[in-house]
Enzyme design. Structure first.
Site, PDB file in Angstrom:
ATOM      1  N   LYS A 222       2.633  -6.300   4.602  1.00 34.73           N
ATOM      2  CA  LYS A 222       2.919  -6.544   3.178  1.00 34.73           C
ATOM      3  C   LYS A 222       2.539  -7.959   2.752  1.00 34.73           C
ATOM      4  O   LYS A 222       2.386  -8.865   3.564  1.00 34.73           O
ATOM      5  CB  LYS A 222       4.373  -6.209   2.864  1.00 34.73           C
ATOM      6  N   ARG A 257       9.046   1.087   9.841  1.00 35.78           N
ATOM      7  CA  ARG A 257       7.905   1.868   9.330  1.00 35.78           C
ATOM      8  C   ARG A 257       6.673   0.977   9.394  1.00 35.78           C
ATOM      9  O   ARG A 257       6.630  -0.052   8.729  1.00 35.78           O
ATOM     10  CB  ARG A 257       8.208   2.295   7.890  1.00 35.78           C
TER      11      ARG A 257
HETATM   12  N1  HH2 Z   1       6.560   0.876   1.803  1.00 30.46           N
HETATM   13  C1  HH2 Z   1       5.486   1.529   1.307  1.00 30.46           C
HETATM   14  C2  HH2 Z   1       5.487   2.911   1.135  1.00 30.46           C
HETATM   15  N2  HH2 Z   1       6.567   3.651   1.478  1.00 30.46           N
HETATM   16  N3  HH2 Z   1       8.759   3.774   2.361  1.00 30.46           N
HETATM   17  C3  HH2 Z   1       9.843   3.173   2.864  1.00 30.46           C
HETATM   18  N4  HH2 Z   1      10.918   3.900   3.223  1.00 30.46           N
HETATM   19  N5  HH2 Z   1       9.899   1.818   3.042  1.00 30.46           N
HETATM   20  C4  HH2 Z   1       8.847   1.011   2.708  1.00 30.46           C
HETATM   21  O1  HH2 Z   1       8.962  -0.237   2.867  1.00 30.46           O
HETATM   22  C5  HH2 Z   1       7.671   1.619   2.162  1.00 30.46           C
HETATM   23  C6  HH2 Z   1       7.663   3.033   1.996  1.00 30.46           C
HETATM   24  C7  HH2 Z   1       4.258   0.738   0.957  1.00 30.46           C
HETATM   25  O2  HH2 Z   1       3.401   0.620   2.056  1.00 30.46           O
HETATM   26  P1  HH2 Z   1       2.109   1.539   2.325  1.00 30.46           P
HETATM   27  O3  HH2 Z   1       2.467   2.963   2.468  1.00 30.46           O
HETATM   28  O4  HH2 Z   1       1.375   0.963   3.487  1.00 30.46           O
HETATM   29  O5  HH2 Z   1       1.202   1.278   1.065  1.00 30.46           O
HETATM   30  P2  HH2 Z   1       0.879   2.092  -0.259  1.00 30.46           P
HETATM   31  O6  HH2 Z   1       2.146   2.260  -1.030  1.00 30.46           O
HETATM   32  O7  HH2 Z   1      -0.125   1.205  -0.988  1.00 30.46           O
HETATM   33  O8  HH2 Z   1       0.315   3.420   0.160  1.00 30.46           O
END
Ligand code: HH2
Length: 288
Positions: A222, A257
């Site tokens: 992040k 995660r």
């Molecule tokens: N962060 C993201 C997405 N889903 N779910 C939970 N429970 N906790 C988190 O911190 C979280 C999440 C964002 O990360 P990512 O999936 O890598 O990115 P994007 O939203 O751009 O797909």
């Protein structure tokens, strides 16, 4: 924690590792890499080989400023991946990362076991789907929508306010018939949070344990890590991710995660061993 998720009983303090499969064109760190169903399936298999305890499949980026994706488009990205993984006997529980009732229902029908809702049940119809399916749910803290959440990153005491708002999410779950024992809580790093808020939440994560539910934390790659490290690109944020994973596990997170499962698993295991040694040595009677 003690919770049945699909075929697996998660029993003990963990740490358990949730591997990320983003079937999206625009996720902030790996957008477009796994949009194709075949690539997403291969990624899930790779994360299982790396030692993931479960995988989280998502079809909508929720990065700050992201525009919402229509239901059928999101469905079309995730359901074939989940169905294909189940058809080939994928051994791990599968989580569906969605804020939408229709997507959750189709994903659960296709073989997903857990719903990961970054809106903390903003939508009552999602709560009904989860309750009817008897599925566990991750209630993540956020405010507003990905489009406007960063404007809402205004807190007095961020830890107390996040705890109070997670308790409200637990109330929404209970009202829909989802028992507290089927919930996991997540402070939502980067969701309606500044870099400073993320750091305070990590430093004082232990306070959220008073809510009595397992804690999941998602620091992976992040932007606060890039900010602290002086502009590392998302793909170069693994060392900082491991530092955040370590801090989270020492503070009592049961689940993390992450994108980089093998590395994060090792960091989390060592962090948990240090956490347990601290507990054991402070519990031991003083010599003499
Ligand atoms: N962060 C993201 C997405 N889903 N779910 C939970 N429970 N906790 C988190 O911190 C979280 C999440 C964002 O990360 P990512 O999936 O890598 O990115 P994007 O939203 O751009 O797909």
């Amino acid at each position: 924690m003690k919770m049945q998720i699909g075929a697996r009983l998660f029993d003990g303090p963990g740490p358990f590792v949730m591997g990320i499969v983003n079937a999206t064109p625009d996720s902030f760190s790996d957008g477009g890499l796994f949009l194709d169903a075949g690539a997403a399936i291969a990624q899930a298999l790779r994360l299982a080989d790396e030692g993931a305890d479960l995988v989280d499949v998502g079809g909508e980026s929720t990065r700050p400023g992201a525009a919402p994706v229509p239901d059928d488009e999101e469905l079309g990205r995730v359901v074939p991946v989940i169905a294909a993984l189940r058809a080939r006997g994928f051994p791990l529980p599968i989580s569906i990362d969605t804020r939408k009732a229709a997507v959750a229902r189709a994903a659960l029908d296709a073989g997903a076991d857990l719903v990961n809702d970054v809106s903390g049940l903003a939508d009552p119809s999602l709560a009904r789907v989860v309750a009817e399916a008897g599925a566990p749910i991750v209630l993540m803290h956020s405010r507003g929508t990905p489009e406007d959440m960063q404007r809402r990153a205004v807190y007095g005491d961020v830890v107390q306010e996040v705890a109070a708002e997670l308790e409200q999410a637990l109330g929404r779950a209970a009202a829909a018939g989802i028992p507290r024992e089927r919930t996991i809580l997540d402070p939502g790093l980067g969701f309606a949070k500044t870099a400073e808020h993320n750091l305070v939440l990590l430093a004082r994560l232990g306070e959220l344990r008073a809510l009595g539910r397992p804690i999941l934390v998602g620091p992976s790659r992040k932007s606060f890590i890039g900010r602290i490290a002086g502009s590392a690109a998302p793909g170069d944020r693994l060392p900082g991710t491991l530092a955040a994973v370590t801090a989270a596990v020492v503070a009592g997170a049961e689940l993390v995660r992450v994108h980089d499962v093998a590395a994060a698993r090792q960091a989390a295991l060592v962090a948990a061993a240090i956490r347990d040694a601290t507990r054991a040595s402070s519990a031991a009677p003083a010599p003499g």
